[in-house]
Design a protein around this motif. Structure first.
Motif, short mmCIF file in Angstrom:
data_model
loop_
_atom_site.label_atom_id
_atom_site.label_comp_id
_atom_site.label_asym_id
_atom_site.label_seq_id
_atom_site.Cartn_x
_atom_site.Cartn_y
_atom_site.Cartn_z
N ARG A 1 -5.00 -5.86 -0.43
CA ARG A 1 -3.98 -5.34 -1.42
C ARG A 1 -4.19 -6.07 -2.88
O ARG A 1 -4.64 -7.14 -2.89
CB ARG A 1 -2.56 -5.78 -0.85
CG ARG A 1 -2.44 -4.83 0.40
CD ARG A 1 -0.76 -4.88 0.77
NE ARG A 1 -0.60 -6.06 1.34
CZ ARG A 1 0.67 -6.57 1.69
NH1 ARG A 1 1.87 -5.89 1.03
NH2 ARG A 1 0.91 -7.71 2.13
N SER B 1 -5.59 1.86 5.63
CA SER B 1 -6.78 1.11 4.55
C SER B 1 -6.86 -0.10 4.87
O SER B 1 -5.82 -1.06 4.95
CB SER B 1 -6.45 1.35 3.27
OG SER B 1 -7.49 0.69 2.47
N SER C 1 0.86 -1.02 0.08
CA SER C 1 0.05 -0.09 -0.05
C SER C 1 0.92 1.21 0.07
O SER C 1 2.06 1.38 0.49
CB SER C 1 -0.82 0.00 1.16
OG SER C 1 -1.82 -1.05 1.28
N LYS C 2 0.34 2.44 -0.57
CA LYS C 2 1.04 3.66 -0.48
C LYS C 2 1.05 4.02 0.86
O LYS C 2 -0.11 3.75 1.61
CB LYS C 2 0.31 4.42 -1.46
CG LYS C 2 0.59 4.11 -3.15
CD LYS C 2 -0.10 5.11 -3.94
CE LYS C 2 0.14 4.98 -5.22
NZ LYS C 2 -0.75 5.77 -6.28
N ASP D 1 -2.08 5.51 2.20
CA ASP D 1 -3.12 4.23 2.23
C ASP D 1 -2.59 3.33 3.39
O ASP D 1 -3.36 2.29 3.40
CB ASP D 1 -3.54 3.62 0.98
CG ASP D 1 -3.85 4.66 -0.10
OD1 ASP D 1 -4.41 5.68 0.18
OD2 ASP D 1 -3.58 4.25 -1.21
N ARG D 2 -1.70 3.60 4.29
CA ARG D 2 -1.18 2.80 5.28
C ARG D 2 -2.36 2.39 6.01
O ARG D 2 -2.25 1.13 6.70
CB ARG D 2 0.02 3.29 5.84
CG ARG D 2 -0.48 4.59 6.80
CD ARG D 2 0.95 5.28 6.98
NE ARG D 2 0.68 6.29 8.28
CZ ARG D 2 0.39 7.58 7.73
NH1 ARG D 2 0.41 7.65 6.41
NH2 ARG D 2 0.12 8.47 8.45
#
Length: 210
Positions: A195, A191, A184-185, A188-189
């Motif tokens: 994935r 979220s 994840s970016k 977006d950690r």
């Protein structure tokens, strides 16, 4: 002693010249000596992670066993459990560390070989004034990978996976699925969304080595 010293110097010089040529961007020499490059990478595998940016994915290796009679399948992912065991057994995790090194190294080798073979195929198509690879290109890539040392290493490990999960090797065949589970970016950690996963190589069904 006078003869030994120049032999050692020449050996180191030859090794670094070959390494330099085979790790450069694709060039005439690496394309012409693709098979020799494959053996060189298999026998003297090197990790260049210190010089590379951090990865943006986790590797996943699936073994899909299919019953030859009923056609029912069972799938097992092996890298995530090995990583978990490495953490649990640290610092006495030498066995898991070696297995992880062999499997991950073979997957990296297959990924590199695929990229080189695709570029080689595109180069040949350009020479023949063809616009794109046909379906036989994908088939030849798959066969080329399955004939390589890295694939045979992963195929041999299928016997261990079958034994652990009580799968009869005489009754089953196996397919290998190599994929990247994208990280994840940073934004977006937190979220909870699953994935995205992308398979980069799917083998034919092959017999189990016993």
């Amino acid at each position: 002693m006078k003869l030994l010293r120049p032999i050692i110097y020449l050996s180191f010089l030859g090794y670094w010249v070959i390494t330099f040529l085979f790790t450069m961007p694709d060039n005439y020499i690496s394309l012409q000596y693709y098979k020799q490059n494959q053996w060189f990478q298999a026998l003297l595998f090197q990790r260049w992670g210190f010089f590379a940016p951090p990865p943006n994915y986790d590797e996943r290796l699936y073994y899909e066993f299919r019953d030859k009679q009923t056609r029912q399948t069972q799938t097992f992912e092996v890298l995530a459990p090995i990583c978990d065991m490495k953490q649990q057994k640290a610092p006495f995790n030498w066995h898991e560390d070696i297995v992880d090194y062999l499997l991950s190294g073979s997957m990296t080798g297959i990924s590199d070989d695929l990229n080189e073979m695709r570029q080689d195929l595109q180069f040949k198509h350009r020479q023949q004034a063809r616009q794109a690879a046909d379906t036989t290109g994908d088939h030849s890539l798959r066969e080329g990978i399955q004939a390589g040392v890295n694939f045979r290493t992963l195929q041999n490990y299928a016997g261990i996976v079958a034994q652990k999960n009580r799968i009869d090797p005489a009754r089953h065949e196996v397919r290998l699925i190599l994929s990247h589970l994208l990280l994840s970016k940073f934004a977006d950690r937190f979220s909870t969304a699953p994935r995205r996963e992308e398979a980069f190589f799917v083998s034919d069904y092959v017999t189990l080595n016993r």
